[in-house]
Scaffold this motif. Structure first.
Motif, mmCIF file in Angstrom:
data_model
loop_
_atom_site.group_PDB
_atom_site.id
_atom_site.type_symbol
_atom_site.label_atom_id
_atom_site.label_comp_id
_atom_site.label_asym_id
_atom_site.label_seq_id
_atom_site.Cartn_x
_atom_site.Cartn_y
_atom_site.Cartn_z
ATOM 1 N N GLY A 28 0.753 -1.204 0.013
ATOM 2 C CA GLY A 28 0.010 0.066 0.122
ATOM 3 C C GLY A 28 0.774 1.328 0.027
ATOM 4 N N LEU A 29 0.325 2.193 -0.264
ATOM 5 C CA LEU A 29 0.854 3.682 -0.342
ATOM 6 C C LEU A 29 0.290 4.507 0.766
ATOM 7 C CD1 LEU A 29 0.845 4.427 -4.210
ATOM 8 C CD2 LEU A 29 2.454 3.379 -2.820
ATOM 9 N N LEU A 30 0.898 5.223 1.461
ATOM 10 C CA LEU A 30 0.664 6.001 2.847
ATOM 11 C C LEU A 30 0.839 7.471 2.547
ATOM 12 C CD1 LEU A 30 -0.216 6.040 5.775
ATOM 13 C CD2 LEU A 30 2.183 5.585 6.231
ATOM 14 N N ALA A 31 -0.035 8.174 2.738
ATOM 15 C CA ALA A 31 -0.025 9.804 2.923
ATOM 16 C C ALA A 31 0.418 10.275 1.463
ATOM 17 C CB ALA A 31 1.058 10.079 4.113
ATOM 18 N N LEU A 32 -0.158 10.348 0.685
ATOM 19 C CA LEU A 32 0.233 10.783 -0.522
ATOM 20 C C LEU A 32 -0.099 12.185 -0.735
ATOM 21 C CD1 LEU A 32 -1.542 8.296 -3.116
ATOM 22 C CD2 LEU A 32 0.985 8.354 -2.551
ATOM 23 N N THR A 33 0.878 13.095 -1.086
ATOM 24 C CA THR A 33 0.580 14.517 -1.294
ATOM 25 C C THR A 33 -0.275 14.828 -2.354
ATOM 26 O OG1 THR A 33 2.802 14.685 -2.721
ATOM 27 C CG2 THR A 33 3.137 15.151 -0.409
ATOM 28 N N GLU A 34 -0.728 15.949 -2.595
ATOM 29 C CA GLU A 34 -1.724 16.394 -3.631
ATOM 30 C C GLU A 34 -1.175 16.001 -4.907
ATOM 31 O OE1 GLU A 34 -4.633 17.085 -2.429
ATOM 32 O OE2 GLU A 34 -5.508 17.165 -4.663
ATOM 33 N N ASP A 35 0.319 16.585 -5.102
ATOM 34 C CA ASP A 35 0.963 16.802 -6.455
ATOM 35 C C ASP A 35 1.136 14.941 -6.751
ATOM 36 O OD1 ASP A 35 0.873 19.191 -6.756
ATOM 37 O OD2 ASP A 35 3.005 19.446 -5.917
ATOM 38 N N VAL A 36 1.664 14.405 -5.971
ATOM 39 C CA VAL A 36 1.851 12.822 -6.271
ATOM 40 C C VAL A 36 0.566 12.110 -6.681
ATOM 41 C CG1 VAL A 36 2.715 10.558 -5.317
ATOM 42 C CG2 VAL A 36 4.205 12.822 -5.117
ATOM 43 N N LEU A 37 -0.386 12.594 -5.633
ATOM 44 C CA LEU A 37 -1.624 11.882 -6.016
ATOM 45 C C LEU A 37 -2.277 12.280 -7.330
ATOM 46 C CD1 LEU A 37 -4.092 10.502 -4.747
ATOM 47 C CD2 LEU A 37 -5.145 12.621 -4.359
ATOM 48 N N ASN A 38 -1.971 13.158 -7.907
ATOM 49 C CA ASN A 38 -2.226 13.687 -9.332
ATOM 50 C C ASN A 38 -1.512 12.971 -10.580
ATOM 51 O OD1 ASN A 38 -4.546 15.258 -8.610
ATOM 52 N ND2 ASN A 38 -3.012 16.946 -8.363
ATOM 53 N N ILE A 39 -0.180 12.804 -9.875
ATOM 54 C CA ILE A 39 0.731 12.162 -11.165
ATOM 55 C C ILE A 39 0.359 10.668 -11.000
ATOM 56 C CG2 ILE A 39 3.128 11.164 -11.352
ATOM 57 C CD1 ILE A 39 4.015 14.040 -9.787
ATOM 58 N N LEU A 40 -0.007 10.125 -9.981
ATOM 59 C CA LEU A 40 -0.367 8.542 -10.081
ATOM 60 C C LEU A 40 -1.786 8.459 -10.624
ATOM 61 C CD1 LEU A 40 0.834 7.407 -6.296
ATOM 62 C CD2 LEU A 40 1.815 6.931 -8.604
ATOM 63 N N LYS A 41 -2.673 9.128 -10.355
ATOM 64 C CA LYS A 41 -4.070 9.210 -11.097
ATOM 65 C C LYS A 41 -3.869 8.909 -12.691
ATOM 66 C CE LYS A 41 -6.894 11.923 -7.909
ATOM 67 N NZ LYS A 41 -7.548 13.206 -7.784
ATOM 68 N N LEU A 42 -3.108 9.795 -12.919
ATOM 69 C CA LEU A 42 -2.984 9.844 -14.514
ATOM 70 C C LEU A 42 -2.062 8.561 -14.923
ATOM 71 C CD1 LEU A 42 -3.434 11.451 -16.851
ATOM 72 C CD2 LEU A 42 -1.363 12.716 -17.004
ATOM 73 N N ALA A 43 -0.974 8.342 -14.179
ATOM 74 C CA ALA A 43 -0.184 7.260 -14.702
ATOM 75 C C ALA A 43 -0.880 5.836 -14.452
ATOM 76 C CB ALA A 43 1.017 7.065 -13.511
ATOM 77 N N THR A 44 -1.599 5.697 -13.488
ATOM 78 C CA THR A 44 -2.210 4.445 -13.170
ATOM 79 C C THR A 44 -3.495 4.455 -14.176
ATOM 80 O OG1 THR A 44 -3.514 5.296 -11.440
ATOM 81 C CG2 THR A 44 -1.715 4.068 -10.911
ATOM 82 N N LEU A 45 -4.264 5.487 -14.534
ATOM 83 C CA LEU A 45 -5.196 5.384 -15.502
ATOM 84 C C LEU A 45 -4.328 4.979 -17.050
ATOM 85 C CD1 LEU A 45 -8.110 6.114 -16.562
ATOM 86 C CD2 LEU A 45 -7.544 8.199 -16.957
#
Lengths: 108, 108
Positions: B77-94
């Motif tokens: 699991g991933l813990l405590a994502l910052t807003e910027d990293v959350l956005n990067i991961l949203k796009l990358a995983t999509l």
């Protein structure tokens, strides 16, 4: 929600018109899976240009359709996502991909 | 980028401090895969609270770590994502999840 079909090159395009939710996702699934079950589609493309909202049941249907196409050795893609649907899918696929915890207190 | 380890309940937490990119992703991979290869971690949690940027090589390392943990029957699991990293991961995983085409002209 309405559904129409088109052939674009080697792709079978399924045009979804209107929002996808728990109440009509069955219609989408039926249309898409009938097509997949015929076994003749090499590349299935879901045209989402006229969809502004999709709920988790709709995302689940897309995920299931993709899985089935890939199991059959076919291709699957999404076409022309609206900004709103793009954002819904970004979050939904991230959630499907990684388990995410906000704090250590949230760890199971 | 620095890396530290902590035990939180039954979880092994890897705290990543600083941005993850092509130049330091090797350090992250080494630390995480050594831990996984020991075979004693049931649940691996990557604490991202102090990461403001992660490039595609970093996302790839997380995906690979998750895959390896799941192959071993472990949790990830991933813990405590910052807003910027959350956005990067949203796009990358999509992008990892669905092939997305902007228009019919973009279809292969």
């Amino acid at each position: 929600m309405d559904i129409a079909f088109a052939d674009v090159g080697s792709h079978k395009v399924v045009r979804v018109m209107g929002d996808v939710d728990l109440y009509n996702v069955g219609d989408l699934k039926r249309a898409v899976f009938e097509l997949i079950d015929e076994g003749e589609v090499e590349s299935l493309i879901i045209d989402m240009a006229s969809v502004n909202y999709i709920d988790s049941s709709g995302v689940g249907a897309l995920v299931a359709a993709q899985k089935k196409m890939k199991t059959q050795g076919g291709k699957f893609g999404l076409l022309a996502l609206t900004e709103d649907v793009l954002n819904i899918l970004k979050l939904a696929t991230l959630d499907q991909f990684f388990k995410i915890y906000e704090s250590e207190a949230a760890l199971p």
